[in-house]
Design a protein around this motif. Structure first.
Motif, PDB file in Angstrom:
ATOM      1  N   GLY A   1       0.536   5.058   3.977  1.00 37.09           N
ATOM      2  CA  GLY A   1       0.307   3.673   3.599  1.00 37.09           C
ATOM      3  C   GLY A   1       0.996   2.697   4.529  1.00 37.09           C
ATOM      4  O   GLY A   1       0.426   1.666   4.904  1.00 37.09           O
TER       5      GLY A   1
ATOM      6  N   SER B   1      -0.849   2.465   7.890  1.00 38.36           N
ATOM      7  CA  SER B   1      -2.305   2.349   7.781  1.00 38.36           C
ATOM      8  C   SER B   1      -2.920   1.264   8.657  1.00 38.36           C
ATOM      9  O   SER B   1      -4.023   1.446   9.170  1.00 38.36           O
ATOM     10  CB  SER B   1      -2.704   2.117   6.318  1.00 38.36           C
ATOM     11  OG  SER B   1      -2.083   0.944   5.815  1.00 38.36           O
TER      12      SER B   1
ATOM     13  N   ALA C   1      -5.656   3.028  -2.633  1.00 42.60           N
ATOM     14  CA  ALA C   1      -4.560   2.056  -2.652  1.00 42.60           C
ATOM     15  C   ALA C   1      -4.940   0.781  -1.904  1.00 42.60           C
ATOM     16  O   ALA C   1      -4.674  -0.337  -2.371  1.00 42.60           O
ATOM     17  CB  ALA C   1      -3.306   2.677  -2.053  1.00 42.60           C
ATOM     18  N   ASP C   2      -5.532   0.934  -0.746  1.00 46.89           N
ATOM     19  CA  ASP C   2      -5.941  -0.222   0.058  1.00 46.89           C
ATOM     20  C   ASP C   2      -6.947  -1.077  -0.712  1.00 46.89           C
ATOM     21  O   ASP C   2      -6.834  -2.314  -0.790  1.00 46.89           O
ATOM     22  CB  ASP C   2      -6.542   0.286   1.371  1.00 46.89           C
ATOM     23  CG  ASP C   2      -6.868  -0.844   2.345  1.00 46.89           C
ATOM     24  OD1 ASP C   2      -6.453  -1.995   2.106  1.00 46.89           O
ATOM     25  OD2 ASP C   2      -7.540  -0.570   3.358  1.00 46.89           O
TER      26      ASP C   2
ATOM     27  N   ILE D   1      -6.114   8.950  -1.343  1.00 42.21           N
ATOM     28  CA  ILE D   1      -5.049   8.123  -1.925  1.00 42.21           C
ATOM     29  C   ILE D   1      -4.927   6.809  -1.171  1.00 42.21           C
ATOM     30  O   ILE D   1      -4.854   5.726  -1.770  1.00 42.21           O
ATOM     31  CB  ILE D   1      -3.701   8.892  -1.881  1.00 42.21           C
ATOM     32  CG1 ILE D   1      -3.730  10.068  -2.847  1.00 42.21           C
ATOM     33  CG2 ILE D   1      -2.541   7.953  -2.193  1.00 42.21           C
ATOM     34  CD1 ILE D   1      -2.538  11.004  -2.705  1.00 42.21           C
ATOM     35  N   LEU D   2      -4.901   6.887   0.149  1.00 45.55           N
ATOM     36  CA  LEU D   2      -4.745   5.686   0.972  1.00 45.55           C
ATOM     37  C   LEU D   2      -5.934   4.744   0.792  1.00 45.55           C
ATOM     38  O   LEU D   2      -5.763   3.519   0.679  1.00 45.55           O
ATOM     39  CB  LEU D   2      -4.596   6.085   2.441  1.00 45.55           C
ATOM     40  CG  LEU D   2      -4.498   4.938   3.453  1.00 45.55           C
ATOM     41  CD1 LEU D   2      -3.384   3.968   3.086  1.00 45.55           C
ATOM     42  CD2 LEU D   2      -4.292   5.500   4.867  1.00 45.55           C
TER      43      LEU D   2
ATOM     44  N   ALA E   1       2.438  10.295   1.374  1.00 48.67           N
ATOM     45  CA  ALA E   1       1.486   9.247   0.993  1.00 48.67           C
ATOM     46  C   ALA E   1       2.041   7.871   1.339  1.00 48.67           C
ATOM     47  O   ALA E   1       1.320   7.004   1.853  1.00 48.67           O
ATOM     48  CB  ALA E   1       1.184   9.338  -0.502  1.00 48.67           C
TER      49      ALA E   1
ATOM     50  N   GLN F   1      -9.122   6.136   6.009  1.00 42.52           N
ATOM     51  CA  GLN F   1      -8.736   5.095   5.057  1.00 42.52           C
ATOM     52  C   GLN F   1      -9.845   4.106   4.721  1.00 42.52           C
ATOM     53  O   GLN F   1      -9.843   3.514   3.636  1.00 42.52           O
ATOM     54  CB  GLN F   1      -7.524   4.325   5.583  1.00 42.52           C
ATOM     55  CG  GLN F   1      -7.788   3.559   6.872  1.00 42.52           C
ATOM     56  CD  GLN F   1      -6.559   2.814   7.358  1.00 42.52           C
ATOM     57  OE1 GLN F   1      -6.095   1.895   6.712  1.00 42.52           O
ATOM     58  NE2 GLN F   1      -6.036   3.232   8.503  1.00 42.52           N
TER      59      GLN F   1
ATOM     60  N   CYS G   1       0.545   4.007  -2.767  1.00 47.23           N
ATOM     61  CA  CYS G   1       0.172   5.387  -2.395  1.00 47.23           C
ATOM     62  C   CYS G   1       1.124   6.388  -3.044  1.00 47.23           C
ATOM     63  O   CYS G   1       0.694   7.436  -3.544  1.00 47.23           O
ATOM     64  CB  CYS G   1       0.202   5.547  -0.878  1.00 47.23           C
ATOM     65  SG  CYS G   1      -1.233   4.875  -0.012  1.00 47.23           S
TER      66      CYS G   1
ATOM     67  N   LEU H   1      -4.787  12.994   0.876  1.00 51.82           N
ATOM     68  CA  LEU H   1      -3.996  11.862   1.347  1.00 51.82           C
ATOM     69  C   LEU H   1      -4.899  10.712   1.790  1.00 51.82           C
ATOM     70  O   LEU H   1      -4.590   9.540   1.563  1.00 51.82           O
ATOM     71  CB  LEU H   1      -3.092  12.309   2.504  1.00 51.82           C
ATOM     72  CG  LEU H   1      -1.681  11.714   2.536  1.00 51.82           C
ATOM     73  CD1 LEU H   1      -0.949  12.005   1.236  1.00 51.82           C
ATOM     74  CD2 LEU H   1      -0.888  12.264   3.714  1.00 51.82           C
TER      75      LEU H   1
ATOM     76  N   ILE I   1       0.837  -1.205   0.000  1.00 50.86           N
ATOM     77  CA  ILE I   1       0.000   0.000   0.000  1.00 50.86           C
ATOM     78  C   ILE I   1       0.867   1.248   0.000  1.00 50.86           C
ATOM     79  O   ILE I   1       0.576   2.236  -0.686  1.00 50.86           O
ATOM     80  CB  ILE I   1      -0.953  -0.004   1.215  1.00 50.86           C
ATOM     81  CG1 ILE I   1      -1.996  -1.118   1.084  1.00 50.86           C
ATOM     82  CG2 ILE I   1      -1.656   1.338   1.349  1.00 50.86           C
ATOM     83  CD1 ILE I   1      -2.893  -1.253   2.298  1.00 50.86           C
ATOM     84  N   SER I   2       1.946   1.219   0.762  1.00 58.51           N
ATOM     85  CA  SER I   2       2.844   2.372   0.843  1.00 58.51           C
ATOM     86  C   SER I   2       3.385   2.731  -0.537  1.00 58.51           C
ATOM     87  O   SER I   2       3.358   3.904  -0.955  1.00 58.51           O
ATOM     88  CB  SER I   2       3.998   2.063   1.805  1.00 58.51           C
ATOM     89  OG  SER I   2       4.899   3.143   1.860  1.00 58.51           O
TER      90      SER I   2
END
Length: 695
Positions: free
Chosen positions: A388, A391, A453-454, A449-450, A384, A431, A370, A446, A366-367
């Motif tokens: 991630g 998270s 991504a997750d 984005i997280l 970001a 998130q 992101c 942000l 995820i990091s």
């Protein structure tokens, strides 16, 4: 006319059952009465933890008589060659209660059939209700059922009594070993009863005055709100009402008695979310805040009776809540002595999905994802990536171990307490948004984005393993993941490529054993996501043909698809929409049949020297203008202008069809004219599939 009342008395039902139980009773009785021909009645359904009630006002004493012409066997089967009735005719007549001589004939699309008049109704309503009640009760659906005693009958909880009255007469039946009668039972403590109910019209007065039960959910709710507000106002604050909790609480009591209690002010050191969650989840109590939104050292709970000594009861509730808050404070202080580094190390021992590795691995993926998204939308990749990585850290905290609903929220709180950047903390708290179709999306860049991504990581991993939702099952909430990505992209105006997002997410999984190969998994995921885009537009109220036309063209460009959807919807409201679509469909059909279907390659380029007719010269001239304007508006993402460009050329296309033979004998002229239409269709196909519109 008489009134009817049915009360099904049970042991305590779960609060979550009550609303559905009321709805089912109302629908089933209402449907049955309508089918039986009754008119002019009014139906009400109530429920409490110990009873479900149906009350019907203005019901006729007898069932209305109705006559219906019913078709039977064909005439050739009903009568022999001599015209005598056969067994088929005689049997049909018996089912209607008629003599065979009363049968008539009727002509249908399938031929001539015998027919007869079927009479229904006319019986006593008391008898009709006696048959209806047990069938409705037995058919009521519940998430869970139970049996009791030696019988096989199942219900949500054991039935203890049944009151059934039509006027002053008992509606007599038996179900689950319990016979109906005219006795009701009230509140267990304040008015246990039993009480005899003389007539159906007396029920509500008796159950309220003698039984001390308020059967109507809306009235219980109103009492809790009104008296709760009064109590909070005396304490100098206001209740933090939560509708879902209020619905649950009113379903736990038969005689609501709001009570304001106190908590030790030292507990206010706990985060607001922790205090409220502890009150709400464990004690079904509401928080109280002051005029500026600060929590106060008070809470509101709802009793199910008027106690003899309110002071003793109040202290009891305060003592129980204090123990809960002591636990929460212990978890809070314990967590503050830990660190994100310690939690991140522990995540490597927490499984995400067995084939997909640990939560630690997931946060690393995820990091990176992101950071990739952040670069696409002009945000800080470093922040970001940090969001991630952190998270899922709070999943191993003591607080989330006790209150799992606070996952993410506690991550944000701990991030602030441990010195992380404010926008990183906001992202952690957001998130899991959106949690459903009606919940908000992350407000911060942000956080969005997280969340994307997750969800993308989960989608790609599950599809790689073949864990694809079916019509009946979606155990990993992948539909919600896809919908979340769609809503976030639309809300924030993100325009990055979704297939590229999924490709990057898959790459971050590295080398591993997948059930589906990359191409198959990707194709299935793209089709699934396109289906979710289509479903989203349908839920927004757009007509299905319009949605199909738009989502047939690059549905993964979510923002652009939404713009095209709005523009086509606006276009559909114009007076000339039908004519425009018919013209475009005609163009599309000609190009399909004379191009791809015929094995002919059309380039969309035409030779001006071959333009012979005035109409085709006019179309060529307007196509030149269209080409320039369309490409300009395409680069500017000016979708309304793109649709305006296309619709403006329709008169020239119609003129071509009216005065020029496109499919002429001269092959060069034919190809030239088809290529002009190909130039038009190549632009049409970039905004919508007009051929999909059923006009």
């Amino acid at each position: 006319m008489s009134d009817f009342v049915l009360e099904i008395g049970t042991e305590e039902l779960p609060a979550r059952f009550l609303a559905g139980l009321e709805r089912e009773l109302a629908e089933r009785f209402g449907s049955a009465l309508g089918e039986a021909g009754y008119e002019g009645w009014a139906l009400h359904a109530f429920s409490t933890p110990r009873r479900a009630v149906v009350q019907i006002e203005g019901l006729a004493e007898t069932q209305p008589e109705r006559e219906e012409l019913v078709s039977g066997p064909p005439v050739k089967a009903a009568f022999d060659a001599q015209g005598k009735p056969t067994r088929a005719a005689e049997g049909f007549a018996r089912t209607l209660g008629l003599d065979v001589t009363a049968l008539t004939r009727m002509q249908t699309a399938k031929g001539e059939y015998v027919a007869g008049v079927k009479k229904t109704g006319g019986g006593a309503t008391l008898d009709a209700l006696a048959a209806l009640c047990p069938s409705v009760i037995a058919a009521l659906p519940f998430a869970k059922r139970m049996r009791w005693g030696e019988g096989s009958f199942a219900y949500a909880r054991p039935i203890r009594w049944i009151l059934a009255l039509f006027g002053d007469a008992v509606v007599s039946f038996e179900i689950g070993g319990v016979s109906s009668g005219r006795m009701t039972h009230g509140h267990r403590v304040m008015g246990a009863g039993p009480f005899e109910v003389p007539t159906a019209g007396d029920y509500l007065e008796i159950i309220r005055d003698k039984g001390k039960v308020e059967p109507q959910a809306t009235r219980r709710r109103a009492v809790i709100r009104e008296q709760g507000d009064v109590g909070a106002s005396r304490a100098g604050g206001k209740i933090i009402w939560k509708e879902a909790l209020l619905d649950e609480v009113q379903g736990l009591v038969e005689y609501p008695m709001p009570l304001v209690g106190d908590i030790d002010p030292s507990f206010l050191e706990l985060p607001r979310e922790v205090l409220l969650t502890s009150m709400e989840s464990h004690q079904k109590s509401f928080g109280i805040e002051d005029a500026v939104g600060r929590l106060m050292p008070h809470f509101l709970t709802v009793l199910n009776l008027v106690p003899k000594d309110i002071t003793v009861v109040k202290k009891g509730w305060e003592r129980v809540l204090r123990a809960r808050l002591e636990d929460a404070r212990f978890f809070w202080r314990t967590d503050l002595e830990s660190s994100f580094d310690a939690w991140l190390a522990s995540l490597d021992s927490v499984i995400f999905l067995a084939p997909l590795g640990s939560m630690g691995e997931k946060t690393r993926r995820i990091s990176a994802l992101c950071a990739w998204i952040a670069e696409k939308i002009g945000q800080d990749p470093e922040k970001a990536a940090r969001a991630g990585r952190l998270s899922k850290a709070d999943l191993v905290s003591s607080m989330v171990g006790e209150f799992d609903t606070l996952q993410g929220v506690m991550g944000g709180i701990y991030a602030r307490a441990m010195g992380e950047a404010e926008d990183v903390a906001d992202a952690l708290a957001e998130q899991y948004l959106p949690a459903g179709p009606d919940t908000p999306v992350p407000a911060t860049a942000l956080g969005s984005i997280l969340s994307i991504a997750d969800k993308a990581d989960t989608l790609v991993g599950c599809f790689g393993l073949g864990m694809i939702p079916t019509g009946a099952a979606d155990p990993y909430a992948l539909r919600r993941c896809a919908l979340g990505i769609i809503r976030i992209m639309l809300d924030h105006g993100y325009r990055f490529d979704v297939p590229a997002l999924f490709a990057e997410a898959r790459k971050l999984y590295g080398e591993r054993s997948w059930k589906l190969d990359a191409e198959e998994a990707d194709n299935k995921l793209q089709a699934f996501f396109a289906g979710r885009v289509r479903n989203y537009f349908l839920t927004q109220g757009y007509d299905t043909p319009l949605v199909d036309a738009v989502t047939a063209v690059e549905p993964h460009r979510v923002w652009f698809a939404a713009q095209r959807m709005a523009a086509l919807d606006a276009m559909s409201k114009r007076a000339d929409f039908t004519e425009t679509v018919q013209t475009f469909k005609r163009v599309a059909n000609i190009i399909r049949k004379q191009g791809a279907d015929a094995g002919v390659t059309l380039t969309g380029l035409w030779d001006p020297a071959l333009l012979a007719e005035e109409a085709e010269k006019m179309l060529a001239s307007q196509l030149e203008v269209l080409s320039t304007n369309f490409e300009k508006h395409w680069l500017e993402n000016d979708v309304p202008a793109l649709f305006a460009d296309l619709t403006s050329i329709r008169p020239a296309v119609d003129a071509l069809f009216d005065s020029v033979m496109v499919m002429c004998e001269d092959l060069k002229l034919r190809a030239n004219r088809l290529n002009m239409l190909k130039a038009l269709i190549s632009r049409m196909e970039r905004v919508a599939d007009f051929a999909a519109l059923q006009i």
